[in-house]
Design an enzyme around this catalytic site. Structure first.
Site, PDB file in Angstrom:
ATOM      1  N   ASP A 133       0.815  -1.215   0.000  1.00  0.00           N
ATOM      2  CA  ASP A 133       0.000   0.000   0.000  1.00  0.00           C
ATOM      3  C   ASP A 133       0.850   1.267   0.000  1.00  0.00           C
ATOM      4  O   ASP A 133       2.069   1.216   0.144  1.00  0.00           O
ATOM      5  CB  ASP A 133      -0.941   0.011   1.219  1.00  0.00           C
ATOM      6  CG  ASP A 133      -0.280  -0.533   2.487  1.00  0.00           C
ATOM      7  OD1 ASP A 133       0.933  -0.326   2.660  1.00  0.00           O
ATOM      8  OD2 ASP A 133      -0.964  -1.167   3.298  1.00  0.00           O
TER       9      ASP A 133
ATOM     10  N   ASP B 213      -7.624  -4.173  14.469  1.00  0.00           N
ATOM     11  CA  ASP B 213      -8.970  -4.543  14.013  1.00  0.00           C
ATOM     12  C   ASP B 213      -8.943  -5.628  12.942  1.00  0.00           C
ATOM     13  O   ASP B 213      -9.949  -5.898  12.279  1.00  0.00           O
ATOM     14  CB  ASP B 213      -9.728  -3.313  13.504  1.00  0.00           C
ATOM     15  CG  ASP B 213      -9.051  -2.644  12.306  1.00  0.00           C
ATOM     16  OD1 ASP B 213      -7.992  -3.135  11.866  1.00  0.00           O
ATOM     17  OD2 ASP B 213      -9.568  -1.621  11.823  1.00  0.00           O
TER      18      ASP B 213
END
Length: 276
Positions: A72, A141
């Protein structure tokens, strides 16, 4: 699926680095046969990268015939910004090893057409023959790359809006100022990583224990994107003791009972023993 449980972050980092080293050496890369390696950024892989640099400097490993594809990159952050993932990779790995600049692939978050940039990245991966080994880390998460909770588990490289938790977690890299943290990023998709021949995910620290539990003890769920790798034929989770705090005792015992087998995967190869 394999779960490798080590005592601490340093041991987990070393195990992961040795695994990467052995995969490259066993592949026997050359001018007409490049090893393709997917790589993450963030705090988790730093220890692994330090060990890979050490193996290169010791003469155990060369990256001359390795191509890398990063997961990314932030959108709108200048390429030379100290917190861009381009800067991160060069400062923490690439400039310390013998990889050629043209063999490193990092998404351009400042491209004029961001979707075209994402599509081109997918094509570059295909042209390279696909990813042999994709290494990743996760957020608390359970997101992998910037595939935030709710992301499609068949997603491809695309533009993503970052979750508030991710922005807050990354604020430490921007002097704690939330206003400086980019809110969008280009990221490989879950499907992009799933296409790799092998996936290794490094998970360390008590703050990621619940995510590891969701990843391996519960079902596949797009709210915990790392759980998708239960369905990959070759997934290795490498973790430290702290990351196992939410796992059942029998799960930990089961995987620890196989460590004598799994540790053979990182033993120094016979050819390297001769050099030393």
């Amino acid at each position: 699926m394999k779960l490798i449980i080590l005592n601490d972050y340093d041991q987990a980092s070393e195990w992961a680095a040795k695994y990467i080293r052995n995969k490259i050496l066993q592949f026997k890369p050359g001018p007409d046969k490049y090893f393709t390696l997917g790589l993450p950024t963030g705090g988790t892989p730093l220890g692994c990268y330090m060990k890979l640099i050490e193996y290169y400097k010791n003469g155990e490993l060369s990256f001359q015939y390795v191509k890398t594809f990063n997961m990314d990159e932030y959108v709108g952050l200048p390429r030379n910004h100290p917190e861009s993932y381009h800067s991160f990779m060069w400062n923490n790995l690439f400039k310390h090893i013998d990889i050629r600049a043209e063999n490193t692939h990092i998404l351009d978050g400042n491209a004029a057409d961001l979707q075209a940039e994402c599509d081109a990245f997918e094509e570059e991966i295909k042209a390279a023959g696909g990813i042999e080994l994709f290494v990743g880390g996760i957020g608390p998460d359970g997101h992998i790359a910037f595939n935030e909770p709710g992301s499609s588990l068949v997603s491809r490289t695309r533009l993503k809006t970052l979750a508030k938790d991710t922005i807050m977690a990354n604020a430490r890299f921007f002097d704690g100022d939330l206003s400086k943290v980019p809110t969008m990023a280009l990221t490989v998709g879950v499907g992009t990583v799933m296409d790799a021949k092998e996936v290794m995910i490094i998970i360390t620290g008590a703050h990621k224990a619940f995510a590891l539990y969701k990843a391996i003890e519960e079902g596949v769920n797009h709210m915990w994107t790392v759980s998708a790798f239960q369905q990959h034929p070759q997934t290795i989770f490498v973790c430290d003791e702290d990351a196992t705090l939410e796992l059942r005792v029998k799960t930990v015992k089961y995987f620890k009972g196989m460590m004598h087998v799994h540790n053979r995967l990182v033993e120094l190869l016979p050819s390297e023993n001769k050099k030393n």
